[in-house]
Design an enzyme around this catalytic site. Structure first.
Site, PDB file in Angstrom:
ATOM      1  N   SER A  56       0.909  -1.333  -0.062  1.00  0.00           N
ATOM      2  CA  SER A  56      -0.218  -0.166   0.059  1.00  0.00           C
ATOM      3  C   SER A  56       0.742   1.253  -0.040  1.00  0.00           C
ATOM      4  O   SER A  56       1.816   1.672  -0.910  1.00  0.00           O
ATOM      5  CB  SER A  56      -0.832   0.074   1.087  1.00  0.00           C
ATOM      6  OG  SER A  56      -2.197   1.026   1.144  1.00  0.00           O
ATOM      7  N   ASP A  96      -9.577  -4.613  -5.423  1.00  0.00           N
ATOM      8  CA  ASP A  96      -8.936  -3.259  -4.687  1.00  0.00           C
ATOM      9  C   ASP A  96      -9.187  -2.424  -5.749  1.00  0.00           C
ATOM     10  O   ASP A  96      -9.015  -2.299  -6.999  1.00  0.00           O
ATOM     11  CB  ASP A  96      -7.374  -3.742  -4.732  1.00  0.00           C
ATOM     12  CG  ASP A  96      -6.481  -2.618  -4.049  1.00  0.00           C
ATOM     13  OD1 ASP A  96      -7.232  -1.595  -3.487  1.00  0.00           O
ATOM     14  OD2 ASP A  96      -5.428  -2.712  -3.892  1.00  0.00           O
TER      15      ASP A  96
END
Length: 217
Positions: free
Chosen positions: A62, A161
């Protein structure tokens, strides 16, 4: 001798400057300094005894993936201590964004999206805002991704995602940039952001972690 793996820290959401990237670069320079034989007391015995400085990797998930990209770009412009080179970088569900949506990204109320607001919170003074190259590394006028200072690059995405399409766009841009190293894309179907951290014992969690382990080996 085991390879040294630098999993860059995720202290990303609590600063108003580029200090996050500067700190990570300083840490990497400190790690690389262990290749230099001297009498410095600022050395870690484990690195001196076991670190393999021909097999240095950086990476993160991330925000950590965002940091790893930016550190690799800096390594393409500046030398590391002792002539150390980054062998590989892995970007897992990397946090990249931009003002213009791509793929399935939301188009309405984009400036209210958490992914947009997170960057403004982290680095409100960034030139270009959400299109600063640190968070939006693709597109016209951006530094060439051919400058990435590593020999191998792995980009991991997850089907569900919200950052998936941005990660694939980054992967494609690296391939088209003239980057001289190897670049891989690994996607897991049916999963969301950072699923492997929350559910590492599932079949897909094991698949993700095993693939990452094979990349590092």
């Amino acid at each position: 001798m085991a390879a040294f793996v630098s999993d860059l820290p995720l202290r990303f959401w609590n600063t108003d400057t580029s200090a996050t990237y500067e700190d990570c670069w300083a840490v990497l320079q400190w790690v690389a300094s262990h290749k230099i034989q001297d009498d410095s007391s600022n050395k870690e015995p484990w690195l001196l005894n076991y670190g393999d400085f021909d097999r240095v990797y950086i990476g993160g998930d991330s925000a950590g993936g965002n940091i790893a990209h930016n550190i690799a770009m800096q390594a393409g412009e500046e030398s590391l201590n002792g002539g150390v080179k980054i062998l590989g970088a892995y970007l897992v569900h990397p946090y990249f964004w931009g003002s213009i949506p791509i793929g399935s990204e939301p188009t309405e109320k984009r400036e209210k999206n958490l992914l947009h607001l997170a960057w403004e919170f982290h680095y409100p003074s960034a030139p270009g805002g959400i299109d600063n190259p640190m968070v939006n590394p693709v597109g016209p006028g951006k530094p060439s991704l051919a400058k990435l200072g590593c020999s191998r690059l792995l980009v991991c995405v997850a089907e569900k995602d919200e950052l998936r399409d941005r990660g694939i766009s980054y992967f494609d841009a690296v391939k088209e940039s003239g980057f001289g190293g190897e670049v891989e894309l690994f996607e897991v179907k049916g999963e969301a952001h950072e699923f492997h951290l929350f559910n590492p014992e599932t079949e897909n969690g094991k698949k993700m972690l095993n693939y990452l382990a094979s990349f590092l080996k």
